[in-house]
Design an enzyme around this catalytic site. Structure first.
Site: not given
Ligand SMILES: *Cc1c(COP(=O)(O)O)cnc(C)c1O
Length: 477
Positions: A116
């Site tokens: 993120k």
């Molecule tokens: C947010 C997240 C996901 C999922 O990603 P999306 O964009 O919501 O599909 C998967 N793995 C981790 C570690 C995350 O923080």
């Protein structure tokens, strides 16, 4: 480039307008009017660009209202070696001991050890830039159970014109996640630990957001995963991963993506729609397999939050995938009336929908395949990847590797996106290696060593809308 809503509102908006907004006024999601096409000459020119310049090139195609010199500066400041730990920014590591052509793309080397950061770090700079340009300020209100909140806080800390109010369920995040957020000393970061569960936090955020007068008076905004700028920032690493794994622009690759809100893999869909030679997008879920069911059957049946499993890949424990509407809109030939009927009407009335046969056939032309991974799969994959490749992966990434191997064909280059580092999920790593001699311990990067013993800034509040509202009134910028 202008933006439209998936639900048919005739208005068109510029990038800077939708940057600070969430949903479109009609409840839809914003998408560009069309996807810019990247031709062979452009791909050839982009191959070999440093990550920050590649980001500038990709973003430029979608952003008409920020001067090029400013955008270049913002991307250069965001994607630098000091923040992401290597010049490559998203380096590839081979998993060839598991399967020929299998790669891992490291997206989790930013400040909070989850992918993120890749988008949020840019979003913080874009917000600060746009707010300064307008002479405005913004109070960001959000709810988190882990990765999103810390990524948002590390991106917004110390930014001019921005206050962050982040709600989390009191005592329910992992000790490491709590320490990450609560140890931040910045005065513009407000951690509100709500005496309740994650759903209580989300309900409070919704209730405050629905009070339009309060929202306007205090300039309340969000950074949630439906924000188009976040999705756009994620498109860049599909290009970077493609260039790193191939020698020629004739080659094709596939990506495997651990998925929850469908944001990450939707960025892959955008890259593919721009003409990046992506053969297949492999969607991996955990036990919360709503999206796997959709890609296998055409039925979309989000479970209620009561039926959402708590798993050992918690960032994928999603009941309703908030970005999914974007893909369905595209797959239905951008039919806004039909999208509205499915997402505004059928979802509210019946709790889900089933696509008609011809509609599901269209979905099949977009290169998606899917699969599901369980706790036992996760542990076995973490163990095997370590034993055969010497790579320690986190539980979410393990879901990706498991489903990638299930689908990979002979000769297919398959890149698994690494969505977090194992240090964030030490308990599950411990379980994966229980009883094994020479078990590895996840390395904690220097910048985060010892954070558990730093002083904490956090205000405990009851699960009560009025209490949160009062706190915001007292501390809003
Ligand atoms: C947010 C997240 C996901 C999922 O990603 P999306 O964009 O919501 O599909 C998967 N793995 C981790 C570690 C995350 O923080």
């Amino acid at each position: 480039m202008k933006y439209l809503s998936t639900r048919g509102d005739p208005a068109r908006a510029g990038f800077s307008d939708i940057l600070l907004e969430g949903l479109a006024p009609d409840g839809g999601l914003y998408l560009p009017e069309r996807y810019p096409r990247v031709d062979a000459a452009t791909l050839a020119r982009w191959r070999g660009l440093p990550y920050a310049e590649l980001a500038f090139e990709v973003l430029s195609l979608f952003i008409a209202d920020i001067p090029a010199a400013d955008l270049r500066r913002l991307t250069a400041e965001t994607y630098d070696e000091a923040t992401f730990g290597s010049a490559a920014i998203t380096p590839l590591r081979p998993l060839t001991a598991l399967a020929d052509g299998l790669w891992l793309q490291g997206l989790s080397n930013g400040p909070t050890l989850a992918f993120k950061d890749m988008a949020m770090q840019l979003l913080g700079r874009l917000f600060e830039y746009e707010l300064a340009r307008r002479g405005e300020h913004l109070n960001i209100l959000g709810a988190t159970s882990g990765d999103t909140g810390s990524a948002a806080e590390y991106a917004m800390r110390g930014k001019r014109g921005i206050q962050v109010f982040m709600l989390s369920p009191h005592g329910r995040m992992s000790p490491f996640q709590q320490a990450q957020m609560f140890s931040l000393p910045d005065a513009n970061i407000h951690n509100l630990a709500v005496q309740g569960v994650f759903d209580d936090c989300q309900d409070i955020v919704k209730a405050v957001g629905n009070d339009l007068e309060f929202k306007r008076r205090h300039r309340i905004g969000t950074v949630n995963s439906i924000n188009w700028a976040r999705l756009l920032a994620q498109v860049v690493y599909y290009f970077a991963g493609y260039f790193a794994a191939t020698k020629s622009d004739q080659d094709q690759v596939s990506f495997a993506v651990p998925s929850g809100n469908f944001g990450n893999i939707c960025a892959g869909h955008v890259a593919r729609s721009m003409g990046l030679p992506i053969a297949r997008l492999v969607l991996a879920t955990n036990e919360n397999d709503v999206l796997d069911e959709f890609f296998r059957t055409g039925a979309y049946r989000p479970r209620g939050s009561a039926d959402t499993h708590e798993t050992s890949s918690p960032s994928m424990d999603i009941s309703k995938a908030s970005n999914f509407e974007r893909f369905v809109f595209d797959a239905l030939g951008r039919d806004a009336a039909r999208t509205r009927a499915l997402f505004a009407d059928a979802l509210a009335r019946d709790g889900g929908f089933v696509l008609a046969a011809d509609e599901f056939a269209r979905v099949g032309t977009y290169g998606f395949v899917s699969g599901r991974s369980t706790h036992a799969d996760r542990l076995a994959t973490i163990r095997e990847t370590w034993q055969r490749c010497g790579e320690l992966i986190d539980p979410h990434t393990a879901d990706g590797v498991k489903v990638a191997r299930q689908h990979q064909r002979p000769g297919e280059t398959m890149i698994v996106l690494e969505t977090a580092l194992p240090a964030k999920f030490a308990a599950t790593i411990g379980e994966a290696f229980a009883g094994l001699a020479g078990a590895p311990a996840p390395a904690v990067p220097k910048a985060l060593q010892g954070i558990e013993s730093l002083p904490r800034r956090c205000t405990v509040l009851p699960a009560d809308v009025a209490a949160v509202r009062r706190y915001i009134e007292e501390h809003a910028g």
